[in-house]
Enzyme design. Structure first.
Site, mmCIF file in Angstrom:
data_model
loop_
_atom_site.group_PDB
_atom_site.id
_atom_site.type_symbol
_atom_site.label_atom_id
_atom_site.label_comp_id
_atom_site.label_asym_id
_atom_site.label_seq_id
_atom_site.Cartn_x
_atom_site.Cartn_y
_atom_site.Cartn_z
ATOM 1 N N THR A 120 32.857 35.056 73.283
ATOM 2 C CA THR A 120 34.019 34.994 72.394
ATOM 3 C C THR A 120 33.670 35.256 70.936
ATOM 4 O O THR A 120 32.553 34.976 70.494
ATOM 5 C CB THR A 120 34.644 33.580 72.500
ATOM 6 O OG1 THR A 120 35.555 33.395 71.421
ATOM 7 C CG2 THR A 120 33.608 32.484 72.413
ATOM 8 N N TYR A 144 34.268 24.756 71.095
ATOM 9 C CA TYR A 144 34.461 25.863 72.041
ATOM 10 C C TYR A 144 33.458 26.976 71.747
ATOM 11 O O TYR A 144 32.765 27.467 72.658
ATOM 12 C CB TYR A 144 35.902 26.385 71.924
ATOM 13 C CG TYR A 144 36.142 27.688 72.652
ATOM 14 C CD1 TYR A 144 36.215 27.730 74.042
ATOM 15 C CD2 TYR A 144 36.287 28.886 71.940
ATOM 16 C CE1 TYR A 144 36.433 28.930 74.701
ATOM 17 C CE2 TYR A 144 36.510 30.083 72.594
ATOM 18 C CZ TYR A 144 36.572 30.098 73.978
ATOM 19 O OH TYR A 144 36.780 31.290 74.626
HETATM 20 N N1 NAD Z 1 42.157 34.418 76.222
HETATM 21 C C1 NAD Z 1 41.405 34.813 75.184
HETATM 22 O O1 NAD Z 1 41.923 35.298 74.161
HETATM 23 C C2 NAD Z 1 39.886 34.701 75.271
HETATM 24 C C3 NAD Z 1 39.139 35.116 74.168
HETATM 25 C C4 NAD Z 1 37.745 35.019 74.226
HETATM 26 C C5 NAD Z 1 37.108 34.568 75.365
HETATM 27 N N2 NAD Z 1 37.843 34.167 76.434
HETATM 28 C C6 NAD Z 1 37.133 33.687 77.622
HETATM 29 O O2 NAD Z 1 37.573 34.411 78.770
HETATM 30 C C7 NAD Z 1 37.508 33.595 79.935
HETATM 31 C C8 NAD Z 1 38.834 33.661 80.667
HETATM 32 O O3 NAD Z 1 39.855 33.175 79.804
HETATM 33 P P1 NAD Z 1 41.395 33.230 80.203
HETATM 34 O O4 NAD Z 1 42.165 33.427 78.946
HETATM 35 O O5 NAD Z 1 41.594 34.123 81.344
HETATM 36 O O6 NAD Z 1 41.619 31.720 80.648
HETATM 37 P P2 NAD Z 1 42.311 31.122 81.955
HETATM 38 O O7 NAD Z 1 42.406 29.645 81.764
HETATM 39 O O8 NAD Z 1 43.564 31.855 82.281
HETATM 40 O O9 NAD Z 1 41.240 31.447 83.087
HETATM 41 C C9 NAD Z 1 40.134 30.622 83.334
HETATM 42 C C10 NAD Z 1 40.111 30.356 84.838
HETATM 43 O O10 NAD Z 1 38.949 29.586 85.138
HETATM 44 C C11 NAD Z 1 39.318 28.547 86.043
HETATM 45 N N3 NAD Z 1 38.346 27.468 85.834
HETATM 46 C C12 NAD Z 1 38.202 26.694 84.729
HETATM 47 N N4 NAD Z 1 37.173 25.856 84.894
HETATM 48 C C13 NAD Z 1 36.657 26.099 86.135
HETATM 49 C C14 NAD Z 1 35.582 25.562 86.877
HETATM 50 N N5 NAD Z 1 34.813 24.578 86.384
HETATM 51 N N6 NAD Z 1 35.337 26.060 88.114
HETATM 52 C C15 NAD Z 1 36.111 27.047 88.641
HETATM 53 N N7 NAD Z 1 37.133 27.602 87.976
HETATM 54 C C16 NAD Z 1 37.406 27.133 86.733
HETATM 55 C C17 NAD Z 1 40.744 28.208 85.711
HETATM 56 O O11 NAD Z 1 41.452 27.618 86.793
HETATM 57 C C18 NAD Z 1 41.316 29.567 85.338
HETATM 58 O O12 NAD Z 1 41.868 30.217 86.453
HETATM 59 C C19 NAD Z 1 37.132 32.197 79.444
HETATM 60 O O13 NAD Z 1 35.754 31.996 79.685
HETATM 61 C C20 NAD Z 1 37.419 32.237 77.946
HETATM 62 O O14 NAD Z 1 36.574 31.378 77.236
HETATM 63 C C21 NAD Z 1 39.223 34.209 76.417
HETATM 64 O O1 UPG Z 2 51.936 28.821 68.306
HETATM 65 C C1 UPG Z 2 51.046 29.364 67.640
HETATM 66 C C2 UPG Z 2 49.816 29.781 68.234
HETATM 67 C C3 UPG Z 2 48.845 30.354 67.418
HETATM 68 N N1 UPG Z 2 49.069 30.534 66.085
HETATM 69 C C4 UPG Z 2 48.030 31.169 65.248
HETATM 70 O O2 UPG Z 2 47.758 32.445 65.812
HETATM 71 C C5 UPG Z 2 46.374 32.764 65.660
HETATM 72 C C6 UPG Z 2 45.787 33.065 67.026
HETATM 73 O O3 UPG Z 2 45.759 31.860 67.770
HETATM 74 P P1 UPG Z 2 45.563 31.824 69.359
HETATM 75 O O4 UPG Z 2 46.426 32.847 69.989
HETATM 76 O O5 UPG Z 2 45.724 30.399 69.790
HETATM 77 O O6 UPG Z 2 44.075 32.314 69.559
HETATM 78 P P2 UPG Z 2 42.717 31.821 68.863
HETATM 79 O O7 UPG Z 2 42.767 30.387 68.470
HETATM 80 O O8 UPG Z 2 42.385 32.830 67.796
HETATM 81 O O9 UPG Z 2 41.686 31.898 70.054
HETATM 82 C C7 UPG Z 2 41.686 32.965 71.002
HETATM 83 O O10 UPG Z 2 40.848 33.983 70.546
HETATM 84 C C8 UPG Z 2 39.490 33.591 70.403
HETATM 85 C C9 UPG Z 2 38.697 34.789 69.929
HETATM 86 O O11 UPG Z 2 39.152 35.253 68.690
HETATM 87 C C10 UPG Z 2 38.968 33.118 71.746
HETATM 88 O O12 UPG Z 2 37.661 32.697 71.617
HETATM 89 C C11 UPG Z 2 39.808 31.981 72.300
HETATM 90 O O13 UPG Z 2 39.392 31.672 73.618
HETATM 91 C C12 UPG Z 2 41.237 32.414 72.351
HETATM 92 O O14 UPG Z 2 42.047 31.312 72.737
HETATM 93 C C13 UPG Z 2 45.733 31.539 64.992
HETATM 94 O O15 UPG Z 2 45.694 31.773 63.613
HETATM 95 C C14 UPG Z 2 46.720 30.406 65.251
HETATM 96 O O16 UPG Z 2 46.724 29.412 64.277
HETATM 97 C C15 UPG Z 2 50.270 30.135 65.494
HETATM 98 O O17 UPG Z 2 50.461 30.281 64.289
HETATM 99 N N2 UPG Z 2 51.211 29.562 66.300
#
Ligand code: NAD
Ligand code: UPG
Length: 336
Positions: A120, A144
């Site tokens: 991330t 995180y």
């Molecule tokens: N969404 C974002 O913007 C973002 C950004 C950066 C990194 N990531 C990383 O990408 C990955 C996927 O994120 P996502 O947004 O799809 O989240 P998500 O919660 O939709 O997916 C995570 C999945 O992992 C499963 N899970 C959690 N803990 C587990 C465990 N101990 N054993 C088995 N399954 C487990 C959950 O049930 C879920 O289906 C994560 O590792 C997250 O840190 C996400």
């Molecule tokens: O209801 C909301 C939700 C979010 N935000 C803002 O929108 C931006 C983005 O927030 P969010 O969508 O929650 O994502 P992040 O906190 O930036 O984190 C995401 O993006 C990261 C990488 O940049 C990943 O590591 C994390 O897993 C993923 O959740 C931030 O400034 C928040 O404060 C708002 O103002 N209102």
């Protein structure tokens, strides 16, 4: 060359389910492990086996790796909400770092030689200048980010010591939904900006809270680099191919477009695409939020030959919005 089986942890979740689709579309045999703590069965295509297990259970993971003949792991499973990691850090270190340690141990014991890890932008903390390249010092500002950085370091050290290579993909902000409408973000209690805003647009919420208007950015709100989940999923398939093609090489790559969008710009774009404005409530900063995160993605493009196809902000929003509308209709039909 025939394609060996790939295990996708967290494949019932948001990003993992899109990677499963991309792998499946490209002809890779896939098996999913998910404990369904935040994922759904429906997110996994019928043709792909879903094993309900916890990746922190090393013995169970060893059995699965052996029985399925797994050659590579895409590891998405984990906990993902930045502010939750601030209030419950112990859980984040357990479910992200400790569970990854168990999974890697099982992989090493079973001779799985390729590991692709969901890292991330939160590993960088709050860098003063953007765009952020991979040489930018990693100084997380929330648990995180630390939980992910520790896992990365574990993989780096293991790749140096054992016959295994790894890819750490540092995602910036992932958004949007499968362009064919097969998957999207479901998650209970959504916290991500675009998901929350789309829920407001379809009437599931009354408004969107804007967390902080006094950041040192042009409009005072945080800047992020939003990447379409389908482009990110394709990067995973390319990364897997690279790990298998060059088993001595590991890599750490930023995944983003190199474009910054503020919270208000994102909400303006949503209003434009939706045709009706979503109510905004300006509020205080949220704990753990860095002011701006924008990726330098040159290495991703050069190392993997990645070519984004869905980078247009309106395309990202349209896909997220149409997914949200479908979810809403489905939920309404279930309640009726
Ligand atoms: N969404 C974002 O913007 C973002 C950004 C950066 C990194 N990531 C990383 O990408 C990955 C996927 O994120 P996502 O947004 O799809 O989240 P998500 O919660 O939709 O997916 C995570 C999945 O992992 C499963 N899970 C959690 N803990 C587990 C465990 N101990 N054993 C088995 N399954 C487990 C959950 O049930 C879920 O289906 C994560 O590792 C997250 O840190 C996400
Ligand atoms: O209801 C909301 C939700 C979010 N935000 C803002 O929108 C931006 C983005 O927030 P969010 O969508 O929650 O994502 P992040 O906190 O930036 O984190 C995401 O993006 C990261 C990488 O940049 C990943 O590591 C994390 O897993 C993923 O959740 C931030 O400034 C928040 O404060 C708002 O103002 N209102």
């Amino acid at each position: 060359m025939s394609k060996p089986p790939v295990l996708v942890t967290g494949g019932a979740g948001y990003i993992g389910s899109h990677a499963v689709l991309a792998l499946h579309d490209a002809g890779w045999p896939v098996v999913v492990v998910d404990n369904l703590s935040n994922g759904t069965r429906e997110a996994v295509p019928d043709a792909v086996p879903l094993i309900e297990a916890d990746i922190g259970d090393a013995a169970a993971m060893e059995t699965i790796l052996q029985e399925q003949g797994v050659a590579a792991i895409m590891h998405f499973a984990g906990s993902i909400v930045v502010p939750e990691s601030v209030t419950d850090p112990h859980f984040y270190y357990r479910n992200n770092t400790v569970a990854t340690h168990a999974l890697v141990g099982a992989a090493l014991k079973q001779g799985v030689r390729h590991l692709l890890f969901s890292s991330t932008a939160a590993t960088y903390g709050a860098p003063e200048t953007v765009p952020i390249d991979e040489d930018t010092p990693t100084r997380p500002i929330n648990p995180y980010g630390w939980s992910k950085l520790m896992s990365e370091q574990m993989l780096r050290d293991c790749a140096a010591a054992y016959d295994v290579n790894f890819g750490a993909l540092r995602y910036f902000n992932v958004a949007g939904a499968d362009p064919k409408g097969r998957s999207g973000q479901v998650g209970k209690g959504a916290t991500h900006l675009l998901k929350v805003a789309c829920e407001a647009a379809v009437g599931k919420r009354t408004h969107v809270d804007v967390f902080g208007t006094d950041y040192p950015t042009p409009d005072g709100t945080c800047i992020r680099d939003y990447i379409h989940v389908a482009d990110l999923a394709n990067a995973h398939v390319l990364a897997l191919e690279a790990l298998i093609a060059e088993p001595k090489d590991s890599f750490t790559l930023n995944c983003g477009y190199g474009r910054g969008t503020s919270v208000l710009e994102m909400l303006d774009a949503l209003d434009r695409v939706n045709g009706t404005p979503v109510k905004r409530v300006m509020g205080p900063r949220r704990a753990g939020d860095p002011p701006q995160l924008v990726a330098a993605n040159r290495r991703l493009v050069e190392r993997l030959g990645w070519q984004p196809r869905f980078a247009d902000t309106d395309v990202i929003i349209e896909s997220a919005l149409s997914w949200e509308r479908r979810l809403y209709q489905k939920e309404a039909a279930t309640c009726a």
